[in-house]
Design a protein around this motif. Sequence first.
Motif, mmCIF file in Angstrom:
data_model
loop_
_atom_site.group_PDB
_atom_site.id
_atom_site.type_symbol
_atom_site.label_atom_id
_atom_site.label_comp_id
_atom_site.label_asym_id
_atom_site.label_seq_id
_atom_site.Cartn_x
_atom_site.Cartn_y
_atom_site.Cartn_z
ATOM 1 N N GLY A 427 0.815 -1.213 0.000
ATOM 2 C CA GLY A 427 0.000 0.000 0.000
ATOM 3 C C GLY A 427 0.846 1.259 0.000
ATOM 4 N N LEU A 488 11.998 4.490 -2.244
ATOM 5 C CA LEU A 488 10.888 4.337 -3.200
ATOM 6 C C LEU A 488 9.590 4.904 -2.645
ATOM 7 C CD1 LEU A 488 11.470 0.599 -4.241
ATOM 8 C CD2 LEU A 488 12.162 2.629 -5.513
ATOM 9 N N GLU A 493 5.829 9.589 8.418
ATOM 10 C CA GLU A 493 5.944 10.389 9.640
ATOM 11 C C GLU A 493 5.676 9.511 10.851
ATOM 12 O OE1 GLU A 493 3.250 13.753 8.971
ATOM 13 O OE2 GLU A 493 4.003 13.660 6.917
ATOM 14 N N ASN B 34 -3.053 6.620 3.438
ATOM 15 C CA ASN B 34 -1.734 7.001 3.960
ATOM 16 C C ASN B 34 -1.632 8.480 4.314
ATOM 17 O OD1 ASN B 34 -0.982 4.384 3.534
ATOM 18 N ND2 ASN B 34 0.037 4.776 1.585
ATOM 19 N N PHE B 38 2.060 10.250 5.147
ATOM 20 C CA PHE B 38 2.836 10.839 4.064
ATOM 21 C C PHE B 38 2.442 12.264 3.705
ATOM 22 C CE2 PHE B 38 3.835 6.314 2.613
ATOM 23 C CZ PHE B 38 5.141 6.383 3.069
ATOM 24 N N LEU B 39 1.791 12.984 4.607
ATOM 25 C CA LEU B 39 1.389 14.349 4.278
ATOM 26 C C LEU B 39 2.605 15.232 3.986
ATOM 27 C CD1 LEU B 39 -0.788 16.470 3.940
ATOM 28 C CD2 LEU B 39 -0.640 16.966 6.373
ATOM 29 N N LYS B 40 3.620 15.144 4.840
ATOM 30 C CA LYS B 40 4.810 16.003 4.672
ATOM 31 C C LYS B 40 5.567 15.617 3.404
ATOM 32 C CE LYS B 40 5.582 17.213 9.485
ATOM 33 N NZ LYS B 40 6.134 16.609 10.702
ATOM 34 N N ARG B 41 5.735 14.308 3.171
ATOM 35 C CA ARG B 41 6.428 13.861 1.966
ATOM 36 C C ARG B 41 5.705 14.384 0.731
ATOM 37 N NH1 ARG B 41 4.976 8.267 -0.797
ATOM 38 N NH2 ARG B 41 3.091 9.513 -0.944
ATOM 39 N N GLY B 66 -1.878 4.452 -2.438
ATOM 40 C CA GLY B 66 -0.666 3.715 -2.064
ATOM 41 C C GLY B 66 0.430 3.857 -3.105
ATOM 42 N N ALA B 67 0.524 5.039 -3.723
ATOM 43 C CA ALA B 67 1.511 5.261 -4.782
ATOM 44 C C ALA B 67 2.915 5.382 -4.209
ATOM 45 C CB ALA B 67 1.154 6.535 -5.542
ATOM 46 N N LEU B 68 3.898 4.897 -4.961
ATOM 47 C CA LEU B 68 5.292 5.155 -4.624
ATOM 48 C C LEU B 68 5.592 6.615 -4.955
ATOM 49 C CD1 LEU B 68 7.056 1.946 -5.980
ATOM 50 C CD2 LEU B 68 6.366 2.469 -3.639
ATOM 51 N N GLU B 69 6.715 7.098 -4.413
ATOM 52 C CA GLU B 69 7.057 8.503 -4.614
ATOM 53 C C GLU B 69 7.221 8.848 -6.097
ATOM 54 O OE1 GLU B 69 9.515 10.013 -1.378
ATOM 55 O OE2 GLU B 69 10.545 11.239 -2.871
#
Lengths: 522, 89
Positions: A427, A488, A493, B34, B38-41, B66-69
């Motif tokens: 995910g 990746l 956080e 997520n 992952f809000l900051k990323r 759920g995506a990768l960066e």
Amino acid sequence: MTRFAKNSLGRMVPAEVPGVGPFDPYSGPFQRINSVHGIVGASVRLRTVDRHGSKIAASLEQAIKNSGLENGMTISFHHHLRNGDAVMPMALETLKNMGYKNLTFAPSSIPDAHDCVADYIKCGLIGRLYTSGVRGRLGGLISSGEAGIPVVIRSHGGRARAIEEGQIEIDVAFLAAPTCDKLGNISGSSGPSACGSLGYAITDATYAKHVIAITDNLVDYPVARNISIPQYRVDQVVSVNSLGDPKKIATGAARITRNPVDLKIAHDTFRLMKVSGIIAPGFSFQMGVGGASLAVSVYLEEYMKKKGIVGSFGLGGISGHMSRMLEEGLFRALFDVQSFDAVVTESVSGNQNHVEIDSSWYANPFNAGCIVHNLDCVILAALDVDVNFNVNVLIGNDGVLRGASGGHCDTAAGAALSIVVLPSFRGGVCSIKDSVSNVTTPGETVDAIVTERGILINPLRQDLLALARGAGLPVVDIGDLKSRVEKLTGVPEQQERAGGEVVAVVEYRDGTLIDAVYRPER
Amino acid sequence: MIARTASAGSLESSDCLVTVTPSESFELDYAGANKKLFLKRTEGVARQVLAEYSVENARLHIQDQGALEATLRARIETALERAMENLGS
């Protein structure tokens, strides 16, 4: 104000759960086991019934009245009928309609389908919850803190121990009985709702003060074959139209995965097992039915056949694949506490070497020898792991309860080689954390973790590490793999947990608290 | 300049759906399982991509499955290019 203690894994756990009692913090996988010898456990209540009398109750309601159940008492159920089970909802609805309040609901686990349990908490019928796992709407309700009831999560071995030690005192056990006669001999492996082993229910029936069998297949006395639970443990028998949906009870055998990630994990797991030297005559094995675990058994089967290796036993949670390996003579016996599909049910009834076992025999650490303590190798799934090899199988990345403890920590502690299989990310989130949101199984009992991007070996197992490196297996450092995967996915956080509200506690198999579940930040 | 609303991506698992809308300021609406992790990323990646396209203000809605960066970055870039495209009106 709740006092907290730091256990030996550094997790903050409450010293007492209001309405349940005090708990010791976890101090190591075998600390308490080594000091329990000679302690006196739960007592069994004696009772007699009339000679040549009848145990048939006119209705479930009548049986509950006869049982003497009162508000605040403890009721138990078992989850062998899986998502086809209609007995838990039927009994809970009847109890609600009869006006019961504040019961302790202590099933062996709760099938995914039973979101209705959340409603019986909200209406006040259930005042305490002891289970192996919670998912779906129920998991959401408990995680939110709005359930407002104490929740204790136990492993299958831990539950058997708690019953035998006296922490779970079952007042009335409700048994789903796929085949039953008028005096209460029960078989799990025949009838329209046949489910195979009744392992968890055997323990309940042994210790409960009162046992009600609920059947949709009342047969002429006696049930002669494959008696799971004998009549002398059963007080009343209730005949109903249906125990549930046969299609969801007798599911087909799980297919072998075609997912390339799972297959890569399975193949590397098998290679690790092979180089460890554990696959030898007399080999014993347990696996789950997750994609990668099940695929391991395909490689194992092929190898054992080719080399002419006969194992001693398969254990578990038995899948159709294991039944086939028994049939093929690759194991001399299967010990079955819970059958996973219809193929297994046939094997329980048809193969004499397929042995139905109770949950204490399976995994209770406090008896004169549970089978997990004899196990050579177990393959286990996980939601995520941390750099100290601790495993979480209860809480999702969103902080919400969505899993079950099952036999995870029991088999990891017992097996000579315990391997956790999981994809390196799921995910969009790396599966390796600095610290898992919840420790279900302590890292000190996990020997290796296999991902599609490499094999991680616990530094406690230098012997295994040397063998794996020597054989050229793709061994990587757990911290390095974490960094690589986070390149990746990005670095998540840190989620706050300390000082938050405890919504459930997680017992280790010995009854100490290995962790607490905190309400996630809203 | 952001000329119009445009999207890129999908709601498939491991993907994300990025929608860019003209705005007076930088706004990020980040949704999905997520969102807490992952809000900051995601804000970092979004601001970086916007800077690369010399866009200061835009409203981004990102539904993350759920995506990768790398996927996230590619979807934001494509949505931006679509939103900035000169359709020759």
